[in-house]
Design a protein around this motif. Structure first.
Motif, PDB file in Angstrom:
ATOM      1  N   ALA A 171       0.813  -1.214   0.000  1.00  0.00           N
ATOM      2  CA  ALA A 171       0.000   0.000   0.000  1.00  0.00           C
ATOM      3  C   ALA A 171       0.853   1.275   0.000  1.00  0.00           C
ATOM      4  N   CYS A 172       1.744   1.351  -0.956  1.00  0.00           N
ATOM      5  CA  CYS A 172       2.596   2.524  -1.080  1.00  0.00           C
ATOM      6  C   CYS A 172       1.891   3.627  -1.869  1.00  0.00           C
ATOM      7  N   GLN A 182       3.330   6.229 -14.950  1.00  0.00           N
ATOM      8  CA  GLN A 182       3.027   5.426 -16.134  1.00  0.00           C
ATOM      9  C   GLN A 182       3.254   3.935 -15.862  1.00  0.00           C
ATOM     10  N   HIS A 183       4.387   3.627 -15.245  1.00  0.00           N
ATOM     11  CA  HIS A 183       4.688   2.221 -14.952  1.00  0.00           C
ATOM     12  C   HIS A 183       3.621   1.635 -14.030  1.00  0.00           C
ATOM     13  N   LEU A 184       3.206   2.428 -13.053  1.00  0.00           N
ATOM     14  CA  LEU A 184       2.168   1.946 -12.155  1.00  0.00           C
ATOM     15  C   LEU A 184       0.876   1.675 -12.924  1.00  0.00           C
ATOM     16  N   LYS A 185       0.610   2.546 -13.868  1.00  0.00           N
ATOM     17  CA  LYS A 185      -0.594   2.362 -14.675  1.00  0.00           C
ATOM     18  C   LYS A 185      -0.534   1.049 -15.448  1.00  0.00           C
ATOM     19  N   VAL A 186       0.643   0.739 -15.994  1.00  0.00           N
ATOM     20  CA  VAL A 186       0.810  -0.519 -16.724  1.00  0.00           C
ATOM     21  C   VAL A 186       0.532  -1.697 -15.802  1.00  0.00           C
ATOM     22  N   LEU A 187       1.093  -1.620 -14.593  1.00  0.00           N
ATOM     23  CA  LEU A 187       0.896  -2.713 -13.633  1.00  0.00           C
ATOM     24  C   LEU A 187      -0.576  -2.843 -13.246  1.00  0.00           C
ATOM     25  N   LEU A 221      -1.961  -6.622 -12.034  1.00  0.00           N
ATOM     26  CA  LEU A 221      -0.996  -7.074 -11.034  1.00  0.00           C
ATOM     27  C   LEU A 221      -1.023  -6.205  -9.781  1.00  0.00           C
ATOM     28  N   VAL A 222      -1.516  -4.997  -9.941  1.00  0.00           N
ATOM     29  CA  VAL A 222      -1.505  -4.059  -8.832  1.00  0.00           C
ATOM     30  C   VAL A 222      -2.885  -3.426  -8.701  1.00  0.00           C
ATOM     31  N   ASP A 223      -3.314  -3.281  -7.471  1.00  0.00           N
ATOM     32  CA  ASP A 223      -4.589  -2.623  -7.198  1.00  0.00           C
ATOM     33  C   ASP A 223      -4.341  -1.157  -6.892  1.00  0.00           C
ATOM     34  N   TYR A 224      -5.326  -0.358  -7.211  1.00  0.00           N
ATOM     35  CA  TYR A 224      -5.178   1.086  -7.125  1.00  0.00           C
ATOM     36  C   TYR A 224      -6.341   1.654  -6.321  1.00  0.00           C
ATOM     37  N   ARG A 225      -6.001   2.450  -5.332  1.00  0.00           N
ATOM     38  CA  ARG A 225      -7.034   3.068  -4.514  1.00  0.00           C
ATOM     39  C   ARG A 225      -6.707   4.551  -4.366  1.00  0.00           C
ATOM     40  N   PRO A 226      -7.395   5.387  -5.144  1.00  0.00           N
ATOM     41  CA  PRO A 226      -7.112   6.824  -5.048  1.00  0.00           C
ATOM     42  C   PRO A 226      -7.517   7.335  -3.679  1.00  0.00           C
ATOM     43  N   GLU A 227      -6.606   8.040  -3.057  1.00  0.00           N
ATOM     44  CA  GLU A 227      -6.852   8.530  -1.696  1.00  0.00           C
ATOM     45  C   GLU A 227      -6.860  10.049  -1.734  1.00  0.00           C
ATOM     46  N   ARG A 228      -7.288  10.641  -0.668  1.00  0.00           N
ATOM     47  CA  ARG A 228      -7.347  12.102  -0.604  1.00  0.00           C
ATOM     48  C   ARG A 228      -6.000  12.700  -1.016  1.00  0.00           C
ATOM     49  N   SER A 240      -2.376   8.439  -3.260  1.00  0.00           N
ATOM     50  CA  SER A 240      -2.980   7.196  -3.729  1.00  0.00           C
ATOM     51  C   SER A 240      -2.278   6.006  -3.105  1.00  0.00           C
ATOM     52  N   ARG A 241      -2.981   4.896  -3.089  1.00  0.00           N
ATOM     53  CA  ARG A 241      -2.407   3.680  -2.519  1.00  0.00           C
ATOM     54  C   ARG A 241      -2.323   2.606  -3.589  1.00  0.00           C
ATOM     55  N   TYR A 242      -1.132   2.082  -3.741  1.00  0.00           N
ATOM     56  CA  TYR A 242      -0.923   0.971  -4.664  1.00  0.00           C
ATOM     57  C   TYR A 242      -0.560  -0.260  -3.861  1.00  0.00           C
ATOM     58  N   SER A 243      -1.161  -1.383  -4.236  1.00  0.00           N
ATOM     59  CA  SER A 243      -0.829  -2.626  -3.533  1.00  0.00           C
ATOM     60  C   SER A 243      -0.896  -3.792  -4.504  1.00  0.00           C
TER      61      SER A 243
END
Lengths: 116, 116
Positions: free
Chosen positions: A45-46, A64-69, A74-81, A84-87
């Motif tokens: 959750a970085c 961009q790389h995160l978007k590819v993932l 492979l990676v979940d995305y949770r936009p935060e205030r 954002s949190r990637y896990s």
DNA sequence: ATCGTATATCGCCGATTTACGATGAAAGAT
DNA sequence: ATCTTTCATCGTAAATCGGCGATATACGAT
């Protein structure tokens, strides 16, 4: 278990899983993304900024790389205030592992001359 | 076993294996090449023509795909009198499996809160 | 209202990938 | 010697990738 030795088995038949697997392999096919993924595995959750600080790339590039993932699943995305949190999506990671194991097992079966 | 929890462990340190792994993942990141690879697994030491006949692509395109697989080390190449022979390099396949297992195991270790 | 921070997206580019047809080399067949 | 088969390579066009800076958005703080 797939019946690879039935008379009408076609190893080259359109394989829906392959299409998805190919997209995941493509997401893994970059050193920076492997680094990012490993970071996310060890530090769940970085936010984007933290990852930028560990990779020598511009923030936009990391995004961009995160978007590819994320698009590969492979990676979940949770936009935060604020940040954002990637896990890691462990399910997707397991799925691609299963796909690769399938290839390797087919090879092992073939080498041992094993039949059903 | 890598000591991921020692104080000076850096998961993002330049990882020589990652570079090689990324190349192999890239070779796997195409549906046609997955088909070709699976064909080679189930039917070892194929010539180019045979593969062309099973994939709906031009001969030159198939030859290119085979080249990608060979350069990634996933496939061995033996030019023959009349027809070249392509065969799976099981060592490379095992290596990439190990790399992927490493990622998944790191994740599993993290989730279980396991320490050495 | 303004500033600072974190992030995603846009626009641009050079490099790479993917596909094809055409061509050439090597070798077996006639 | 001449075909035919098999295959790799070349040239080319379209698409995608990978990187960056610039910009837009959102929000907390001042």
């Amino acid at each position: 278990m797939k019946d690879c030795f039935s008379p009408d088995f076609d190893p080259l038949a359109a394989n829906a899983e392959d299409a998805r697997a190919a997209r995941i392999y493509a997401a893994l096919a970059h050193e920076a993304r492997l680094r990012i993924l490993r970071h996310l595995i060890l530090q769940d959750a970085c936010c984007c900024k933290e990852i930028v600080s560990t990779v020598d790339l511009a923030q936009s590039t990391v995004s961009q790389h995160l978007k590819v993932l994320v698009q590969a699943g492979l990676v979940d995305y949770r936009p935060e205030r604020q940040s954002s949190r990637y896990s890691v999506n462990s399910q997707a990671l397991n799925a691609i592992q299963t796909h690769l194991n399938g290839l390797v097992n087919d090879l092992a079966d073939f080498c041992s001359g094993q039949r059903k």
